[in-house]
Design an enzyme around this catalytic site. Structure first.
Site, PDB file in Angstrom:
ATOM      1  N   THR A 418       0.862  -1.182   0.000  1.00 46.09           N
ATOM      2  CA  THR A 418       0.000   0.000   0.000  1.00 46.09           C
ATOM      3  C   THR A 418       0.896   1.228   0.000  1.00 46.09           C
ATOM      4  OG1 THR A 418      -1.742  -1.164   1.198  1.00 46.09           O
ATOM      5  CG2 THR A 418      -1.817   1.240   1.231  1.00 46.09           C
ATOM      6  N   LYS A 496      -7.209   1.696  -3.664  1.00 42.98           N
ATOM      7  CA  LYS A 496      -6.817   1.176  -2.347  1.00 42.98           C
ATOM      8  C   LYS A 496      -6.745   2.313  -1.323  1.00 42.98           C
ATOM      9  CE  LYS A 496      -5.339  -1.702   0.804  1.00 42.98           C
ATOM     10  NZ  LYS A 496      -4.078  -2.431   0.783  1.00 42.98           N
ATOM     11  N   LYS A 564       0.353   5.156   8.551  1.00 52.22           N
ATOM     12  CA  LYS A 564       0.925   5.235   7.208  1.00 52.22           C
ATOM     13  C   LYS A 564      -0.163   5.479   6.159  1.00 52.22           C
ATOM     14  CE  LYS A 564       1.196   1.747   4.751  1.00 52.22           C
ATOM     15  NZ  LYS A 564       1.345   0.440   4.110  1.00 52.22           N
TER      16      LYS A 564
END
Length: 1376
Positions: A418, A496, A564
């Site tokens: 990701t 995503k 993150k």
């Protein structure tokens, strides 16, 4: 039959539904409402109109009052024409309202304190939106435990799902606030996500289609966005209502001084939107208003031509000849599963990870390993990178020993980490500059560790057509859902990113909601259940909130991951100029959690930010209700005991009850019934020929897989059918006896039975089991824990690895276990009210009215309830109805009219004096068993031998290690049992489970088979066997002990069956205690073992009481050495007589404490009752010392003292002896003669005075009186004994009245006729010394070769004398 009347004050659409449900359930319903259309509709349903408020409350069991505004309260309730005028004090008042909790609580206080109304609850009604309950009515109610218990049956009848909060009123309003909090945050987050996606160039409908089926989904996202995108949301008051409701929530939070940062910023955005809406007019769509506010044109993006990303994915090649070798960098939790799945998909995979043990694991799975990114990248066709973040991706691709430099020309890189879309776009440009025709696929993944290993991930892939085609076979192998996103590299990461935006916000909002609910005083576990069925739910809420409620932050996905991921969102929204307020606040919450040191634990730990700031605790302890208050709230029991009627009906019915028991514990409530462990047609024919009312077949199917259990039940049913046809006039009813905590193969076994015996009129579900504390009330099944009732779905049993469940409501449990095949709404119910007010006839009527093939649950709180149902069921059977019953143990005994009897002890069976130890085998792993074992070791550990079997070694290690453990345990157990030691054989207490239910069952099977093998190898016949746990007890009985049938004798403790093993078993007649894993409190096993453990000796007082009842006497034999002790014990065992080992002070002086220890040890090891007595204690100091030893009784000899001094001396010592539970013998009068060098002259001798004896007994409190009636110590004169039997008779009259036993010293030399007369006159203990001593001394005169011969000769000589005395005293053959 009518259940009673319920009144409604005020009607609306939803209360009409409630009234209809009550009418359908048999309640009479009356209502008052000013709206004519509503009342017309109500009348059509079958309700009765009330002309005024007072009439509505007349004669009702419950009154539902609809309150829309607080200012209605006085007019409806407290005015002169209000409802209180005709309302009885015990009527349940149900306040149907969502006004503020403070108003509700004030109203309750007034009703209960000022108007003495007994029962008040509130109620919030809503339509469920979950897949399970979609569109069905839910009720959230709260109140004091007595009120909720009283209201529960009525509330249950009004809805499909009832949530009861015990405590102060207002739970419904509070739940509504928490749901609205979540709706508001989810709504704004959904708009933010669409704005960012549209700005990133991703079609809104593509985002919607993918995320609706991903972790970022919520009910609001799935149900509001289609309308928004279609421009259908035009009502201007929609936003205003949202703003007003959320403002109310924020006001409540402010009053509680509780921060709601996510809701506050969502509220501000909605306020801003509301002001824009006014500016652009009422006709502006909500999304158009949002566009003006955010600056992003979502509508135009949605109107562009869409495409199907899955259709694009289907065009990719699933097999590729060009991909032979794959490099894989990053073998973490997700990466390891992905790489190993590629191995299973026949790819050659070489892997790399910085953590060396992972590389070893990968090699063990068949993978190749490299020592650097460069080494992994050589000669590969595709390189998959699955590292944590952009920094790591940069390092492996371009750092030291980089992958990019080693990749061959034309290779593809699939980046599944990701990362931000910007990073991907930049990476693609850098790879193009390498001039090696390297292709990049942007392919972030979603789905978790298990899906990674199974190859069922969701992958959002983007890149050039060439790159996608080259990597297509790898992507297809890893995914269940593969989406190809147009827009080039970065588009997949864009989707995503949006998913993570929503997922992160939903986790944070779940934390805010659950913490706020805790601050509101709601039970958080119950609150979670409410929200999952409401519009406030989301995928992440349902997945992460349980971690918060369980206070379990085991890292499944670390909190720092969302630091993150939301950081990526934050950077993208900044670079693309899209304001994202809610997601930015969520990011700050995760950052706060990381700063507090929680970054590496589960992301659900973000809730700790709220807990730390506010002091609340979200952890949800199971909600308990008072057992006493619930049981008191129920109607009185049916007044007549139906057992006699059941016995008569059973004679008419002639149906044998055949109980298929899925483990041996189902015999918990019956006695004098047989259980078969094999079911051949021949055995069943034999059993039917015996014409039993009932018999059990032990299937042990709970230990099998679902498929095997079904096949087994079908086989047994076929054999039953064949056998019944063979025996004339034979019919039977099948009962599937299952666990009272709802574990087992349901509905599979029921389906299997029906497939053979044909469709039933109804399946009966009845898990009530009084002895185990299992109650079913209001269709909710409860497990009692001390004075509390816990819904079964919230207990440890519901978490069973093989048979877990969530529902406590039996109707919902049926729906859950059948996968929705049998909806909860179609399940019938026999209520406690029907059982207690209508009796068996109403049960019969209800059962006969059921539609064929129905399922019916039975409520019960007492054995009488169960008997009433059983009687009604038999009546229905006599009318031709057929039922298949899935029940717990209580139903069986009620159905055949078994009257319970007291628990059986080893003395009842005559086995308690056998020499060998008993065997206790523990295999059950439920936490209750572990607690019980701890208590057993605490209370009995000092007398038990303990062998622990390592589960890890027998279930998870090599066959050699398993065999070593089994052999060693069997050998040790044999030694212990032979030495008379009760032995505990138990598995280690650490529970080892598999990845799924079938694997857990396989582990259980290995453990059980090891225990079976150990017991099979034990050659010593145990005195008794106790098996703890259903699977354990079944396997031991059938496989280790080879029992084919057993007789159920009764119970060793309430709910604990006691069998007698059949003659074909390895140990015929041995008592076999089947101790269920889920029965009893923590001390229950210890209690049973205390009763059955080698009991040692009876007390001397018990021996004399038995002698008094049996009209015989016990011999007390003075002993001086080991030979004498063994002579007495051997004679006693040979003659089956009780005896007393007696130590004189002179013998103690020579033999000391070792002599006492020998006597005690011999008594404990004897197979007949033996006690140890200290004789003629005439020294206070000596007697005090003797009280500290392990004597059973002492003689306080004050006969040398004056009468009054004797009383004082005896009374003092007797009190001390009694405090240590020792029997006390004392002497009144004085014997002449010599005993052990102590001589009393004739002139010092004195007969016992009857008058003094009465005062002596009354004052001293002694238990036995040694009398002087002319008896002497030592030898009688040549003229023979001259005993005053007339005096003895008078003393016996006195002692009988006082409960004191008579003792005669000097029994040596008394002829048989005098002994018999003395026994008739009440002598229960004869002291014998001289003749035994004489036999010993004479044996020494015989020539013997060595000391062993001397000992043997002496023992035999003394034994002969002792045995003769036992026969003379009448005690021979009387030992129990």
């Amino acid at each position: 039959m009518a259940q009673g009347a319920v009144g409604f004050v005020g009607l609306d659409e939803i209360t009409l539904d409630l009234a209809a449900s009550l009418l359908h359930s048999g309640y009479a319903v009356q209502a008052f409402e000013t709206s004519s259309p509503l009342m017309d509709e109500f009348s059509k349903l079958g309700g009765r109109r009330s002309s005024n408020l007072m009439e509505t409350g007349k004669g009702v069991r419950a009154l539902v009052i609809l309150i829309s505004h607080a200012d209605q309260i006085n007019d409806i309730i407290f005015s002169q024409e209000g409802i209180l005028k005709e309302l009885q004090k015990d009527t349940v008042i149900v306040l149907h309202s969502t006004i503020s909790p403070a108003h509700i609580q004030k109203l309750e206080k007034s009703l209960t304190e000022d108007y003495q109304m007994d029962f008040v609850v509130d109620m919030y009604v809503l339509k469920a939106v979950s897949e399970v309950l979609n569109g069905k009515v839910m009720i959230v109610s709260s109140g004091r435990s007595d009120s909720t218990s009283r209201a529960q049956p009525i509330l249950s009848a009004m809805c499909e799902k009832l949530f009861m909060f015990e405590g102060e009123l207002g739970a419904g309003s509070k739940c509504k606030m928490v749901i609205e909090l979540l709706e508001g945050i989810h709504f704004v987050a959904s708009l933010e996500a669409m704005s960012l996606g549209a700005q990133a160039g991703i079609h809104p409908l593509i985002i919607y289609d993918i995320i609706s089926n991903a972790a970022g989904s919520s009910w609001v996202f799935k149900n509001y966005l289609p309308q928004l995108l279609a421009g259908n949301q035009t009502k201007h008051h929609f936003l205003n209502t949202f703003v007003r409701n959320l403002g109310t929530v924020l006001d409540m939070a402010k009053s509680l001084i509780f921060p709601l940062p996510l809701l506050a910023v969502a509220h501000q955005q909605l306020l801003a939107g509301s002001s824009h809406e006014l500016k652009y007019g009422e006709d502006a769509t909500l999304l158009k208003v949002w566009e003006k506010f955010s600056g992003v044109n979502v509508i135009d993006a949605a109107n562009e031509k869409a495409y199907d990303p899955q259709e694009l994915a289907r065009k990719l090649p699933t097999n590729s000849d060009t991909v032979k070798r794959i490099g894989f960098i990053g073998l973490g939790a997700m990466g390891f599963g992905m790489a190993t799945h590629l191995l299973k998909s026949k790819f050659s995979v070489v892997g790399y990870d910085v953590y060396k043990p992972t590389l070893s694991r990968f090699a063990n799975e068949g993978g190749l390993i490299g020592n650097s990114p460069a080494e992994v990248s050589k000669d590969v066709d595709v390189l998959v990178v699955m590292v944590t973040n952009e920094s790591q991706a940069e390092s492996v691709l371009y750092g030291d020993h980089s992958a990019v430099g080693a990749l061959p020309n034309g290779a593809s890189i699939i980046l599944s980490s990701t990362v931000s879309p910007a990073f991907i776009s930049q990476l693609e440009r850098r790879l193009q500059n390498e001039k090696k025709n390297l292709k990049l696929v942007d392919a972030p993944v979603s789905g978790g560790v298990k899906r990674a290993a199974d190859g069922t991930l969701t992958i959002m892939a983007s890149g050039t057509d060439e790159a996608l085609e080259h990597g297509g076979s790898v992507l297809s192998a890893l995914s269940e859902k593969l989406y190809v996103i147009k827009g080039g590299c970065g588009a997949g990461s864009g989707v995503k990113m949006i998913n993570q935006l929503l997922a992160g916000v939903h986790i944070a909002s779940a934390a805010e909601a659950m913490a706020f609910g805790a601050r509101l005083g709601l039970h958080t576990r119950l609150l979670f259940d409410v929200i999952t069925h409401s519009a406030g739910t989301s995928w992440m809420f349902e997945n992460r909130a349980p971690h918060m409620v369980d206070n379990d932050y085991t890292p499944l996905s670390a909190l720092d991951i969302f630091v993150k991921d939301l950081g990526i969102v934050s950077r993208e929204c900044s670079s693309r100029r899209v304001p994202l307020f809610v997601s930015s606040v969520a990011h700050q919450l995760f950052l706060s959690g990381s700063a507090a040191g929680w970054g590496r634990i589960d992301d659900s730990a973000v809730v700790k930010v709220y807990e730390t700031l506010t002091g609340v605790k979200v952890e949800g302890k199971s909600q308990f209700i008072s057992k006493e208050s619930v049981l008191k709230s129920l109607p009185c029991e049916w007044p007549e005991d139906p057992i006699e009627d059941i016995l008569k009906l059973t004679l008419k019915n002639l149906k044998t009850l055949v109980v298929l028991d899925d483990d041996p514990t189902g015999t918990q409530t019956v006695h004098d019934v047989e259980v078969l462990t094999e079911w051949s047609v021949e055995s069943l024919v034999d059993q039917f020929n015996r014409r039993p009312k009932c018999f059990f077949i032990l299937t042990n199917s709970r230990a099998l897989s679902s498929e095997k259990a079904s096949a087994l039940v079908a086989e047994i049913c076929r054999n039953l059918s064949t056998a019944a046809k063979t025996v004339s006039n034979t019919d039977y009813t099948v009962v599937l006896r299952g666990d009272s905590t709802l574990r087992g193969h349901f509905p599979e076994e029921a389906d299997a039975a029906v497939s053979v015996i044909g469709e039933m009129d109804a399946w009966i579900i009845c898990p009530f089991f009084l002895q185990g504390g299992r109650y079913t009330i209001g269709d909710i099944h409860y497990v009692a824990d001390s004075d509390r009732l816990i819904p079964a779905g919230e207990t440890e049993f519901a978490k069973d690895a093989s048979f877990g469940y969530k529902s406590s409501n039996l109707r919902e449990w049926v729906e859950e276990k059948t996968g929705g095949r049998i909806p909860a709404s179609s399940v019938a119910s026999i209520s406690i009210q029907l059982l207690r007010k209508g009796g068996p006839a109403s049960v019969c009527e209800n059962l006969c009215s059921l539609k064929k093939g129905s399922t019916c649950v039975v409520n019960a709180a007492t054995e009488r309830d169960m008997a009433v149902f059983a009687a009604g069921m038999i009546q229905a059977e006599l009318k031709g109805k057929k039922f298949l019953c899935r029940t717990a143990a209580s139903f069986v005994s009620a159905r055949v009219g078994i009257i319970s009897k007291a628990p059986i002890s080893p003395r009842d069976l005559g086995t308690y004096r056998e020499r060998n130890g008993g065997l206790i085998v523990v295999g059950s792993y439920v936490p209750k068993t572990t607690k019980q074992v701890e208590e057993l070791l605490l209370h009995c550990g000092h007398v038990l031998k303990h062998i622990e079997i390592s589960v890890d070694k027998i279930a998870m290690k090599s066959l050699e290690e398993r065999e070593e453990v089994i052999t060693q345990a069997a050998e040790m157990a044999d030694v212990f049992l032979k030495s008379g030691k009760d032995t505990l054989l138990m598995t280690s207490r650490q529970l080892i489970t598999g990845k799924d239910a079938s694997e857990s069952l396989a582990i259980n099977s290995k453990v059980s088979s090891a225990l079976v093998e150990i017991v099979r190898r034990i050659t010593t016949k145990p005195r008794y066997i106790l098996a703890k746990g259903g699977i354990t007890s079944s396997d031991l009985a059938t496989k280790a002990l080879e029992a084919k049938r057993a007789k159920i004798l009764g119970q060793a403790l309430a709910g604990v069956p006691l069998w007698e093993l059949g003659p074909e078993s390895r140990h015929p007649g041995v008592p076999y205690i089947v101790f269920p894993g889920n029965v009893g409190d923590s001390k229950a096993v210890a209690e049973v073992v205390k009763n059955w453990i080698h009991p040692g000796r009876l007390s001397t007082k018990e021996l004399l009481l038995n002698a008094e009842r049996g009209g015989y006497a016990i011999g007390a034999f003075n002993v001086y050495n080991l030979e004498g002790i063994e002579a007495v014990v051997a004679a006693a065992e040979e003659e089956r007589s009780s005896a007393i080992l007696q130590i004189h002070p002179s013998a103690l002086k020579q033999g000391g404490i070792p002599l006492v220890a020998c006597c005690i040890s011999a008594a404990e090891q004897a197979s007949v009752p033996i006690t140890v007595h200290f004789d003629h204690g005439d020294s206070k100091q000596q007697l005090l010392e003797m009280l500290e030893l392990d004597f059973d009784s002492v003689m306080i000899d004050g006969s040398h003292l004056a009468f009054k001094e004797n009383i004082v001396y005896t009374k003092h010592i007797a009190a001390l002896a009694h405090s240590k539970k020792l029997m006390v013998e004392a002497e009144l009068g004085r014997l002449s003669g010599t005993e052990d060098d102590l001589t009393v002259q004739d002139y010092e001798a004195k007969l016992t005075d009857v008058n003094q004896a009465e005062e002596f007994i009354d004052t001293t409190g002694i238990d036995a009186l040694a009398v002087c009636i002319g008896n002497v110590h030592g030898k009688y004169p040549a003229s023979g004994p001259n005993l005053r039997l007339d005096l003895l008779k008078e003393l016996y009259k006195l002692s009988s009245r006082k409960g004191v036993h008579l003792v005669l010293h000097g029994a040596s030399g008394l002829p048989k006729d005098i002994i018999e007369e003395c026994i008739k006159c009440g002598v229960r203990k004869f002291n014998v010394n001289t003749e035994v001593r004489k036999a010993y001394m004479e044996s020494l005169a015989n020539s013997q070769k060595d000391l062993i011969g001397v000992m043997k000769s002496a023992k035999e000589a003394m034994k002969a004398v002792v045995a003769e005395k036992m026969r003379l005293f009448g005690s021979a053959g009387k030992a129990c």
